[in-house]
Motif scaffolding. Sequence first.
Motif, PDB file in Angstrom:
ATOM      1  N   GLU A 249       0.525  -1.101   0.065  1.00 44.47           N
ATOM      2  CA  GLU A 249      -0.032   0.148   0.024  1.00 44.47           C
ATOM      3  C   GLU A 249       0.884   1.241   0.025  1.00 44.47           C
ATOM      4  O   GLU A 249       0.310   2.454  -0.189  1.00 44.47           O
ATOM      5  N   GLY A 250       2.255   1.068   0.085  1.00 45.61           N
ATOM      6  CA  GLY A 250       3.125   2.350  -0.167  1.00 45.61           C
ATOM      7  C   GLY A 250       3.459   2.785   1.393  1.00 45.61           C
ATOM      8  O   GLY A 250       4.087   3.961   1.310  1.00 45.61           O
ATOM      9  N   PHE A 251       3.008   1.939   2.454  1.00 52.11           N
ATOM     10  CA  PHE A 251       3.691   2.411   3.750  1.00 52.11           C
ATOM     11  C   PHE A 251       5.086   1.786   3.933  1.00 52.11           C
ATOM     12  O   PHE A 251       5.265   1.046   3.146  1.00 52.11           O
ATOM     13  N   LEU A 252       5.574   2.334   5.043  1.00 54.28           N
ATOM     14  CA  LEU A 252       7.009   1.860   5.319  1.00 54.28           C
ATOM     15  C   LEU A 252       6.803   0.546   5.743  1.00 54.28           C
ATOM     16  O   LEU A 252       5.897   0.287   6.486  1.00 54.28           O
ATOM     17  N   ASP A 253       7.651  -0.399   5.176  1.00 55.59           N
ATOM     18  CA  ASP A 253       7.573  -1.937   5.822  1.00 55.59           C
ATOM     19  C   ASP A 253       8.432  -2.043   6.954  1.00 55.59           C
ATOM     20  O   ASP A 253       9.380  -1.349   7.061  1.00 55.59           O
ATOM     21  N   PHE A 254       8.034  -3.102   7.678  1.00 56.29           N
ATOM     22  CA  PHE A 254       8.923  -3.429   8.900  1.00 56.29           C
ATOM     23  C   PHE A 254       9.215  -4.898   8.945  1.00 56.29           C
ATOM     24  O   PHE A 254       8.405  -5.857   8.361  1.00 56.29           O
ATOM     25  N   ARG A 255      10.263  -5.241   9.338  1.00 54.59           N
ATOM     26  CA  ARG A 255      10.709  -6.584   9.715  1.00 54.59           C
ATOM     27  C   ARG A 255      11.166  -7.085  11.031  1.00 54.59           C
ATOM     28  O   ARG A 255      11.091  -6.016  11.963  1.00 54.59           O
ATOM     29  N   ARG A 256      11.076  -8.322  11.240  1.00 51.43           N
ATOM     30  CA  ARG A 256      11.738  -8.804  12.529  1.00 51.43           C
ATOM     31  C   ARG A 256      13.258  -8.655  12.821  1.00 51.43           C
ATOM     32  O   ARG A 256      14.080  -8.837  11.718  1.00 51.43           O
ATOM     33  N   PHE A 257      13.498  -8.442  14.084  1.00 57.69           N
ATOM     34  CA  PHE A 257      15.013  -8.431  14.272  1.00 57.69           C
ATOM     35  C   PHE A 257      15.180  -9.299  15.526  1.00 57.69           C
ATOM     36  O   PHE A 257      13.887  -9.574  16.155  1.00 57.69           O
ATOM     37  N   GLY A 258      16.276  -9.234  16.163  1.00 59.48           N
ATOM     38  CA  GLY A 258      16.625 -10.039  17.424  1.00 59.48           C
ATOM     39  C   GLY A 258      16.316  -9.427  18.675  1.00 59.48           C
ATOM     40  O   GLY A 258      15.941  -8.097  18.630  1.00 59.48           O
ATOM     41  N   GLY A 259      15.979 -10.540  19.638  1.00 60.86           N
ATOM     42  CA  GLY A 259      15.420  -9.830  20.990  1.00 60.86           C
ATOM     43  C   GLY A 259      14.156  -9.279  20.961  1.00 60.86           C
ATOM     44  O   GLY A 259      13.699  -8.653  22.033  1.00 60.86           O
ATOM     45  N   THR A 260      13.270  -9.308  20.107  1.00 61.02           N
ATOM     46  CA  THR A 260      11.554  -9.170  20.076  1.00 61.02           C
ATOM     47  C   THR A 260      10.966 -10.031  19.135  1.00 61.02           C
ATOM     48  O   THR A 260      11.244 -10.576  18.442  1.00 61.02           O
ATOM     49  N   LEU A 261       9.560 -10.015  19.413  1.00 59.44           N
ATOM     50  CA  LEU A 261       8.598 -10.773  18.849  1.00 59.44           C
ATOM     51  C   LEU A 261       7.833 -10.041  17.922  1.00 59.44           C
ATOM     52  O   LEU A 261       6.771 -10.603  17.319  1.00 59.44           O
ATOM     53  N   TYR A 262       8.334  -8.655  17.626  1.00 56.53           N
ATOM     54  CA  TYR A 262       7.352  -7.828  16.743  1.00 56.53           C
ATOM     55  C   TYR A 262       8.191  -7.420  15.534  1.00 56.53           C
ATOM     56  O   TYR A 262       9.307  -7.542  15.466  1.00 56.53           O
ATOM     57  N   ASN A 263       7.463  -7.099  14.428  1.00 56.80           N
ATOM     58  CA  ASN A 263       8.094  -6.424  13.270  1.00 56.80           C
ATOM     59  C   ASN A 263       8.065  -5.058  13.495  1.00 56.80           C
ATOM     60  O   ASN A 263       7.054  -4.542  13.369  1.00 56.80           O
TER      61      ASN A 263
END
Lengths: 250, 604
Positions: free
Chosen positions: B108-122
């Motif tokens: 949709e053209g929004f900023l994308d986010f991904r997973r990283f270490g030490g968290t369960l969230y994108n």
Amino acid sequence: MPRTAIELRIKRQDGPSGPPRWEEFSIPWRAGMNVISCLMEIRKRPVTKQGAKTSPVMWEASCLEEVCGACTMLVNGTPRQSCAALVDGLPEGVITLEPLTRFTVVRDLIVDRSPMFEALKRVRAWIPIDGTYDLGPGPRIAETERELSYAFSRCMTCGCCMEACPQYNGRSEFLGPAPIAQVRLFNAHPTGAMNAHERLEAIMGRGGLVDCGNAQNCVEVCPKEIPLTEAFGELGRQTTVLWLKNLLRR
Amino acid sequence: MAQPRIAVVGGGLAGLMATIRIAEAGVPVDLFSIVPVKRSHSVCAQGGINGAVNVKGEDDSPEIHFYDTVKGGDFLAHQPPARAMCYAAPGIIYLLDRMGVMFNRTAEGFLDFRRFGGTLYNRTAFAGATTGQQMLYALDEQVRRHEAAGLVTKYEQWEYLGMARDGAGRCVGLVALDQRRMTPRAFRADAVMLATGGPGLLFGRTTNSAINSGSATASAYLEGAWYANGEFIQIHPTAIPGEDKLRLMSESARGEGGRVWVPRRKGDPRRPQDIPEAERSYFLEEKYPRYGNLVPRDVASREIHRVCVEEGLGVDGKMMVYLDLTHIPRAELDRKLGGIIEIYEKFTGEDPHTAPMKIFPAVHYSMGGLWVDYERTADGFLDLASPKNHMTNIPGLYAVGECEYQYHGANRLGANSLLSCIYAGQVGGPAAVTWARNQKTAAADVAASVFEESEQRWTRRFAELAQRGGDENAYVLAEELGQSMLENVTIVRHNDRLQATDAKILELAGRWKRAAVLDQSPWANGPLSFLNQLEKMLALARVVTLGALRREESRGSHYKPAAPKRDDARWLRTTIATSSPDGPSFHDEPVDTSLVTPVERKYD
């Protein structure tokens, strides 16, 4: 046959006024070596192949993974990052290292690339944001557009394209491929587009886009495979439209 | 009072952000950097920047980000600054987006986010796998804009040597070395802000850039600045070997689904592609079912050490494991991880689309650094109007970015470093402006003798070093330092070996006195500059080593088999090293844990 020793021929120069001289070095081969690690080996024992004591070779380097652009030099005559020049990937025989020729030599393999940064000022290569205070999110951008722009925003100002360009040298007014291609990047951004004309005007006069001889050497040597010539085509259209607009406004 | 002027040393993310904020306040900045700022080490940051923007419908929030951050740091970070940073994070990502950073987008053209270490969230915004480079360029462009407007003066290829201080001890300027003319020169400044990055070169080959000697920070320490938590050095679990440096393979590879494994059979001679699923040990997923491959870096590195060294299952019998991306579609890999795929292919000649990468742990980041102050509010945030934020114990000397110790405690979470660099610059810049404007005497009005004396001190020192003959080579000494630090002061630490390392450093310091200058040139003399840097590096290496010796517990990146548990009663404390003629002297101070109560750190 794999090498047992690495032979290097390095063009050295004590300062901007020269004169250049060549020195030869022979160092033991190890697996996985790149040109930088050869230079690191030399500074641990700065002795020429002929056994003469010399000073360590000076070169510029930072990231060592081809994202900062610092260590560009001519490796066997080709402009490239010396960190990514793996010895085992180079043809057998002597490896030749020289400083880039289109910039003033500072010392040995170090050259002064400040004209490239100055050119980025001339073409106003930035998004003129209102300020760093919180104004919420930026404009929405389609992922496909983003991918196109990302290709241009990876330019490291390394100077390979400038070195390969027949139109660019220390004396010409030509801005060179890298700074001009940045205009394409900023003009495509929704905010940057608001003052696209300023950037276009900066590349419309002498030294700008018209000085490009379309030799297309720049795309050949760009380590990040930036579609430079496509940018020039697109900017050609943009400048023509602006020129017509200016004409009609008169 | 005359218009203040502020000096920023270092042109990475923290230094550039501080510069922008100071210039925006209308205060002129002198910006010093050993490389053209666009080539600073921040370019190497790959995976992304954290901020709880919550675009994936996960109910993420800055408060959860804050909790993940302090838990990730094993509760050694002061909580108000860490919390303030996490709450500022979404705004920082928006700001970078407005500056034109080419962050990946959603459909949709929004900023994308991904997973990283030490968290369960994108929670990690990213620009391919060259996020640091893209962010650095955006800030570089904004600084160039202020430069074109005359507010910023760049001194590129100038090296920080030391402070200039008035009779009362206030830092009123600095001495810097023009790396071409090789002449030290004093500059007046109403505040000096160090943003000089980490000390990777103490460990020889690391994921750091060739410029990260830590010598500027070490110089400040030798001149009286406190150095905090020096013993906390992050070992990144996934790098690839190289003769000149160890190249990082971003944590985002695992964030995008990359899996770490070793063959179950010791010395399995088969190609990794030929080893069936059942004969592979996905040891992180097995031991940590909740976080899997995305446990924090200290945990992952220790596990790799356990599997390879203690169980002998390392690939090729080495401290090496597979990082497998082959199950991820090619187009997606190129779009989201292109930058690191390219590095891996270029430097190893192998294709990660089709064969698992061979990776191993490497020194990556220093959680410790110059001690800096902060002013907390009653409700547990930072008082942004205070000049204390990011000031060292030396009045008028500030520090931002990896060269200081705030925010990460005993272990930094992936993608929090880009955040902390920007946040520190964003907070430190205005703090320095407030400080400069509050001074009764401007640096411009301080007696000229203060600057002449500082400049002459360094001129004499360089004249002395330039004469230096002897049978030692500074680059060889640096290599020996790196080997010793790497073997003894990284993932596993034993007191006897730490003591031996300190003895080795002292031996090297003795040999440094016999190191020849190697180059007689008065122009662009790198070896002369390095000779000066090396002495400072040796001093800092002792801070790291003796800090580790002193801390009798295991916490975050600091692990001692002889004291394997965290000991909050004694060691929930910030280590502070002060320079003395006999080397570092240590004390410690309490950590502000007023917002969340430390608990046992678990990821399984």
